[in-house]
Design an enzyme around this catalytic site. Structure first.
Site, PDB file in Angstrom:
ATOM      1  CG  ASP A 149     -80.880  37.697  34.753  1.00  0.00           C
ATOM      2  OD1 ASP A 149     -81.430  38.781  34.508  1.00  0.00           O
ATOM      3  OD2 ASP A 149     -80.017  37.186  34.009  1.00  0.00           O
ATOM      4  CD  GLU A 158     -83.672  24.504  54.246  1.00  0.00           C
ATOM      5  OE1 GLU A 158     -82.639  25.104  54.615  1.00  0.00           O
ATOM      6  OE2 GLU A 158     -83.677  23.619  53.378  1.00  0.00           O
TER       7      GLU A 158
HETATM    8  C1  NOJ Z   1     -82.099  40.153  32.114  1.00  0.00           C
HETATM    9  C2  NOJ Z   1     -81.475  41.336  32.784  1.00  0.00           C
HETATM   10  O1  NOJ Z   1     -82.482  42.142  33.310  1.00  0.00           O
HETATM   11  C3  NOJ Z   1     -80.644  42.015  31.731  1.00  0.00           C
HETATM   12  O2  NOJ Z   1     -80.200  43.275  32.132  1.00  0.00           O
HETATM   13  C4  NOJ Z   1     -79.501  41.114  31.359  1.00  0.00           C
HETATM   14  O3  NOJ Z   1     -78.778  41.697  30.306  1.00  0.00           O
HETATM   15  C5  NOJ Z   1     -80.021  39.747  30.920  1.00  0.00           C
HETATM   16  N1  NOJ Z   1     -81.054  39.228  31.757  1.00  0.00           N
HETATM   17  C6  NOJ Z   1     -78.889  38.753  30.915  1.00  0.00           C
HETATM   18  O4  NOJ Z   1     -78.509  38.455  32.225  1.00  0.00           O
END
Ligand code: NOJ
Length: 585
Positions: free
Chosen positions: A226, A289
């Site tokens: 993310d 790993e």
């Molecule tokens: C990207 C994620 O896909 C989204 O849903 C989220 O709100 C933001 N990152 C923050 O984590």
């Protein structure tokens, strides 16, 4: 009506086929499961891990290679699980760790690999580390794990800089110190409940290595990372007058823009700093790993494509979502440009291109492509907004998907797109749960419309999503006609069209194939046809209003719509349709 002259066509090779065995993720079709909206087993109206496990056969039958699960970890759910309070446990709303193990085992038995989400940019404000940081006070090692700063102004009453949150409003919140006095500020690029971690801190780095190992030991095949472009911030946290939005606008397929208004807010001191790459090299060695070609996929809203490709150099991540492709308008020229640039940039570093059209953060492509500007990307659609043309949008979405699935590389599908689901554009504003809605002062509707619980059956309450009929967001009436049981076995349904596409993509090895543009079809001069060859398959997308004639000596393999055949056996390809044909009979 235009007539094709295949003998006068020319081809331009952009990407060569790869040969021999290669890692699975290079060509995989990966299906995104958004746990709260996929399938609910316990009847509370929120999807859960046992619900997912019970429906894995659907995905095996559809023919996907892997699933990516959005977060199911312990979380107060202020951002639907992207605010993690415990990276090593399952939130009770989704089940237990034993349910996660069961899901993994069942998926693997069915030959489906499993990628889980990793959220390293921020934790929940209920994560023990943040609770400790608040209690410990300024200058403490506990605070050093996050981005705490004193405020500006005489009493520190101004935020440390002018950054805004991706969800709207300021990116800083001021604490009240344990002794009751107004205190330091903490950075949150997203919601106030999502404090940013400080990735210059060794403890943070060590903790995430350990989290990776925790899930690798349980058998996951990879991680979707993310906000992969956000972990490192520019030294000194300088002011920034540009937008911090990650999903800003749509564009016409040029990827060199620096103005931040084209698809990705990748400029600015909070995004795409060179320091992130060292983190991914470190994680690469952790994954190496383990056996079985485990992979990392970057969620990085980064342009130009050459900078995105840096995330998938051979000692870093393995895939990076191609959001430049997702944000490209429905235009043959623009699509050709972005596909070419993507393949060239990734070839440069030896990585596959990772195509995607929809996910849980953007208006579904069946609706985006039905907008007055086809492919535009509003931040949600509400009942008061201009409504997409549902039929046209779906027609184009199927054409876009067949185009995407014929491209060499890997592709991600978002749950429900195999049913042709549109965005829920008339969801009651009072039901909205995306923090974007209130943080933007109820101006940006945000992402709830693409997160509606899936319709499995046409006639049951809640369309079979939950045994009680409960759904955490109300489904629109139209979902009855999109339900899986209304499409399964129905020739020409969106579901069967996807299923055949996945089978044929595998059969013709398109994922590891080549791409050569074909010019000279009569309409290409007018910019309304996109045509390329991948191995022995000719792929033609007709984006123009006129019907296109394909010569009779082509053997039709697949199409996004029913096609007519002319008296002379020529295949007639109507507007907004993609065709896969075999060269020569
Ligand atoms: C990207 C994620 O896909 C989204 O849903 C989220 O709100 C933001 N990152 C923050 O984590």
């Amino acid at each position: 009506m235009a007539t094709t002259q295949p003998t006068s066509t020319t081809t331009t090779l952009v990407h060569r086929a790869t040969s021999g065995a290669a890692e699975w993720w290079r060509t995989a079709v990966i299906y995104q499961v958004y746990p709260r909206s996929f399938a609910d087993a316990d009847g509370d109206g929120i999807g859960d891990l046992p619900g997912i496990t019970s429906r894995l056969r659907h995905l095996a039958r559809l023919g996907v290679d892997a699933v990516w699960l959005s977060p199911f970890y312990r979380s107060p759910q202020h951002d639907a699980g992207y605010d993690v309070a415990d990276y090593r446990d399952v939130d009770p709303v989704f089940g237990t760790l034993a349910d996660a193990d069961d899901l993994l085992a069942t998926a693997h038995d069915l030959g489906i690999r499993v990628i889980v989400d990793l959220v390293p940019n921020h934790t929940s404000d209920e994560h023990p580390w943040f609770v400790q940081a608040v209690a410990a006070g300024p200058g403490s090692p506990e605070r050093a794990r996050y981005v705490f700063r004193d405020g500006r102004g005489t009493d520190g009453e101004q935020p440390p800089n002018n950054w805004t949150s991706v969800f709207g409003g300021p990116a800083w919140t001021r604490l009240t110190e344990p002794d009751g006095t107004p205190g330091q500020w903490y950075l949150h690029l997203f919601d106030v409940h999502q404090p940013d971690l400080d990735w210059t801190n060794d403890e943070v780095r060590e903790e995430f290595r350990s989290v990776l190992r925790f899930w690798l030991d349980r058998g996951v095949d990879g991680f979707r990372v993310d906000v992969a472009h956000g972990l490192v911030k520019a030294e000194g946290l300088p002011d920034w007058d540009g937008t911090s939005a990650m999903i800003d606008g749509a564009h016409e397929g040029t990827t060199g823009s620096e103005d931040g208004a084209t698809g990705a807010g990748s400029t600015g001191p909070m995004w795409d700093q060179d320091g992130v790459h060292e983190i991914y090299r470190d994680w690469h060695s952790v994954l190496a790993e383990y056996d079985g070609d485990r992979c990392l996929v970057a969620e990085a809203w980064v342009e130009p494509l050459a900078r995105l490709a840096a995330y998938v150099r051979d000692d870093e991540m393995h895939q990076a979502f191609n959001f430049s492709f997702l944000t490209t308008l429905w235009s043959a020229d623009a699509l050709r440009r972005v596909v070419t640039e993507s393949l060239e940039a990734n070839d440069e570093v030896g990585a596959p291109t990772t195509w995607v059209l929809s996910n849980h953060d953007v208006v579904r492509h069946a609706s985006r492509l039905g907008l007055a500007t086809p492919g535009a990307k509003p931040n949600g659609i509400g009942a008061q907004d201009p409504q997409p043309d549902e039929e046209l949008g779906l027609r184009r979405a199927r054409a876009a998907t067949l185009l995407m699935l014929a491209l060499p590389g890997s592709a991600y599908l978002y749950q429900g797109e195999e049913l042709g689901l549109p965005e829920h554009t008339t969801l009651d504003d009072d039901e909205r749960q995306d923090p974007t809605w209130w943080r933007s002062g109820r101006t940006e509707r945000g992402r709830d419309g693409c997160r509606i619980p899936l319709p499995w059956t046409a006639d049951e309450p809640g369309h079979g999503f939950s045994p009680t009929g409960a759904t955490w967001l109300t489904q629109p009436d139209s979902f009855a006609r999109y339900a899986l049981d209304a499409q399964r076995g129905v020739r020409g349904s969106t579901y069967e069209t996807y299923r055949s596409a996945l089978r044929l993509r595998r059969e013709f090895r398109l994922g590891s194939g080549s791409l050569a543009w074909v010019d000279g079809l009569p309409d290409t001069a007018r910019g309304s046809v996109l045509a390329f060859v991948n191995r022995e398959i000719l792929v033609v997308t007709n984006l123009g209003p006129e019907t296109l004639r394909l010569p009779a000596d082509l053997q039709l393999v697949h199409a996004s719509q029913d096609l007519a055949v002319a008296e002379d056996d020529a295949v007639l390809v109507p507007a907004d349709t993609t065709v896969w044909a075999r060269l020569g009979r």
